[in-house]
Design a protein around this motif. Sequence first.
Motif, mmCIF file in Angstrom:
data_model
loop_
_atom_site.group_PDB
_atom_site.id
_atom_site.type_symbol
_atom_site.label_atom_id
_atom_site.label_comp_id
_atom_site.label_asym_id
_atom_site.label_seq_id
_atom_site.Cartn_x
_atom_site.Cartn_y
_atom_site.Cartn_z
ATOM 1 N N LYS A 160 4.691 -5.031 -3.633
ATOM 2 C CA LYS A 160 5.143 -3.727 -3.120
ATOM 3 C C LYS A 160 4.404 -2.631 -3.880
ATOM 4 N N GLU A 168 4.277 0.574 0.926
ATOM 5 C CA GLU A 168 3.561 -0.575 1.474
ATOM 6 C C GLU A 168 4.128 -1.873 0.902
ATOM 7 N N TYR A 170 3.194 -6.133 0.697
ATOM 8 C CA TYR A 170 2.180 -7.163 0.901
ATOM 9 C C TYR A 170 2.896 -8.445 1.341
ATOM 10 N N VAL A 172 2.393 -12.437 2.801
ATOM 11 C CA VAL A 172 1.479 -13.561 3.010
ATOM 12 C C VAL A 172 2.083 -14.465 4.082
ATOM 13 N N LEU A 185 0.400 -11.945 -6.266
ATOM 14 C CA LEU A 185 -0.405 -11.350 -5.198
ATOM 15 C C LEU A 185 -1.886 -11.595 -5.437
ATOM 16 N N LEU A 189 -4.890 -13.122 -2.978
ATOM 17 C CA LEU A 189 -6.071 -12.335 -2.644
ATOM 18 C C LEU A 189 -7.358 -13.032 -3.082
ATOM 19 N N LYS A 194 -7.405 -15.529 1.983
ATOM 20 C CA LYS A 194 -6.963 -14.162 1.696
ATOM 21 C C LYS A 194 -6.707 -13.349 2.952
ATOM 22 N N VAL A 197 -3.116 -12.518 3.929
ATOM 23 C CA VAL A 197 -2.392 -11.411 3.302
ATOM 24 C C VAL A 197 -2.452 -10.199 4.222
ATOM 25 N N ILE A 199 -0.967 -6.028 4.713
ATOM 26 C CA ILE A 199 -0.261 -4.872 4.178
ATOM 27 C C ILE A 199 0.474 -4.190 5.328
ATOM 28 N N TYR A 200 1.780 -3.973 5.140
ATOM 29 C CA TYR A 200 2.567 -3.288 6.158
ATOM 30 C C TYR A 200 3.084 -1.965 5.590
ATOM 31 N N PRO A 230 -6.955 -6.125 2.273
ATOM 32 C CA PRO A 230 -6.406 -6.873 3.416
ATOM 33 C C PRO A 230 -6.157 -5.957 4.620
ATOM 34 N N GLN A 232 -4.205 -3.856 7.537
ATOM 35 C CA GLN A 232 -2.993 -3.053 7.421
ATOM 36 C C GLN A 232 -2.433 -2.751 8.801
#
Length: 245
Positions: A160, A168, A170, A172, A185, A189, A194, A197, A199-200, A230, A232
């Motif tokens: 986070k 954001e 992270y 997986v 994390l 990565l 990778k 992974v 990102i939201y 990664p 998004q």
Amino acid sequence: MRKIFIFIVVVFLMGGTYLYLRIGPLSPQHALKKQLEHIIQEHDQVSIQALSLDKPTMEYLLELPTDTVVESATDFQGGSKQVGYLVSRVGAKPLHVYMTVATNSIYHKLFPKWTLLKITIAPNGTLPSIRELQKTAESERNQVGMEELQAEKGDYLVGKTIDSNIAEIYVVHHISGKEARTKSLSDFLANEDKDDVMIYHVKDIQLYNDLAIGERVIVKTSGYIMQSQPPQAVAEEIIRWKEGA
């Protein structure tokens, strides 16, 4: 008349088959013989230690030749619906054996599957109570259930951050709960997968604060995926996974 005769014959055969299974392959004595002879033959110290209630029992089982057979087993001498107690002779000593069975469904009540729970040679002449062993059986079943749950693949939150006032997380994809708990994390990565992974961006700051690292989630996105590294996307909805879901 012919149909009635056929019906009676079918019922008789089904009843005979069921009785044969209950006193044969599905009997606790048959299960005890098969399972106990197997662990003695395998000579697996871990399995024997897990089944033994005390050190003298473990040592005795480990000393037995690998071709040792179960000579006899009594009917149940006591117990409950889930844990039964019987006595078996293996080698020079009698073994006090506790077995457990799942009885939650009608199927298991009709076709029980007995498994070894604990074994002791009872060197002091004392035996554990059925109630305590039932708690042990339930605890071990719960532990197995948790291990199966942790082995199940899913999407887990592993990081986070708040970047330029944007919350954001992270996530997986397609990993186990154990991996989410034991890896960082940076581990994800750095590996070959990778691209798994993601990102939201989380619009609900209260939800963001409440989300925990290692938590399993299902994220539904809105709009397009930004081709960064990664990748998004904006989280439209975050579903928090519950056990048994």
